[in-house]
Design an enzyme around this catalytic site. Structure first.
Site, PDB file in Angstrom:
ATOM      1  CE  LYS A  21       2.435   1.928   4.502  1.00 35.46           C
ATOM      2  NZ  LYS A  21       1.826   0.961   3.526  1.00 35.46           N
ATOM      3  CE  LYS A  32      -5.166  -1.835   2.084  1.00 37.02           C
ATOM      4  NZ  LYS A  32      -3.831  -2.432   2.083  1.00 37.02           N
ATOM      5  CB  THR A  65      -0.916   0.018   1.235  1.00 38.39           C
ATOM      6  OG1 THR A  65      -1.730  -1.159   1.218  1.00 38.39           O
ATOM      7  CG2 THR A  65      -1.810   1.246   1.225  1.00 38.39           C
TER       8      THR A  65
END
Length: 290
Positions: free
Chosen positions: A239, A171, A96
């Protein structure tokens, strides 16, 4: 497509590589910390001494590393994938990461006669172990379709999202939705405890109705057992939240729920829980309301 290079053997990557081996692929691996490769090597993978060795002579190279800077390093760095992969190789980044970085990799790959796909995943360690991950594909549609047999060894819900970067945008949407879901589970547990309910009975009662979710079925039991081992690291979710919030800013969107949940996790990380699983969010509520 038979010979696969696999880079990134963390909580999810190790299980994904093992599933490729089970499906009959020839898997060669490289990791910065060789000890992480041991479970995969025991299942028949080949160890590569360098990243460049892992990139050469493969039909496809899969990466699932930690952070965008790690992605940039393994693709663009000296001895990296882009300068060592054979023409025609499929480069599949399942980390990701930033959609813009995925587009950058795609453009560089095109110049070198390579096929780049961004294919982040959702499903945590359970999905990785059981080969039931959701896989979100971005890139040229023909390239993505060519890789479906590879993805089918690792996941079940495999969807083409659009051009390069679209997998990463999807995502990001997943992680936005996840934030509210896991916080909602924590709040329900906190409320049940405060009002004297039996928490497991409460969860059994509501999990099959409109409030049910993957987070309730998978992470709530871990919370109740005090099991905070990472199926997905707090530091990686922070993150992911930051990536989604950066994208939201670019599109002048406000995501107050995600920002609040990100801040909760940031506080827990500062208290030493960055390497715990995301179910550790329950600690935030315990600290706030104790």
């Amino acid at each position: 497509m038979k010979k696969i290079g696999f880079i990134g053997l963390g909580v999810m990557g190790s299980a994904m590589a093992q599933n490729l081996l089970k499906a009959g692929f020839e898997v060669s691996v490289w990791a910065r910390r060789p000890e992480k490769a041991r479970p995969v090597l025991e299942k028949g993978a080949h160890w590569c001494e360098t990243l460049s060795e892992c990139a050469r002579g493969r039909d496809a190279i899969i990466t699932i590393v930690g952070f965008p800077q790690d992605v940039r390093e393994v693709y663009f760095g000296a001895g990296g994938i882009l300068e060592n992969a054979d023409q025609g190789t499929f480069l599949i980044d399942m980390t990701t990461t930033s959609p813009q970085l995925s587009v950058e990799i795609y453009a560089a790959a095109i110049q070198r006669g390579l096929h780049a796909i961004d294919a982040p995943v959702s499903g945590g360690d359970t999905g990785a172990k059981n080969a039931t991950l959701s896989i979100m594909m971005g890139g040229d549609q023909a390239d993505c379709e060519a890789c479906i047999p590879l993805f089918e060894a690792m996941g079940k819900n495999i969807v083409y999202e659009g051009p390069a970067g679209s997998g990463q945008h999807t995502k990001a949407a997943n992680q936005i939705a996840l934030g509210g879901a896991i916080a909602g589970v924590c709040e329900a547990i906190s409320y049940a405890r405060a009002t004297g309910l039996d928490v497991q009975t409460m969860l059994d009662s509501i999990s099959q109705g409109a409030a049910g979710s993957w987070q309730m079925s998978n992470n709530a039991p871990r919370m109740l057992k005090g099991d905070f081992a990472p199926g997905f690291y707090v530091k990686h979710y922070i993150k992911d939240c930051n990536i989604a919030l950066e994208q939201a800013d670019e599109h002048e969107l406000s995501l107050p729920v995600l920002q609040l949940v990100r801040d909760m996790y940031t506080k827990l990380a500062a208290e030493g829980m960055e390497n715990d699983g995301t179910q550790t969010l329950i600690h935030y509520y315990e600290k706030e309301h104790s």
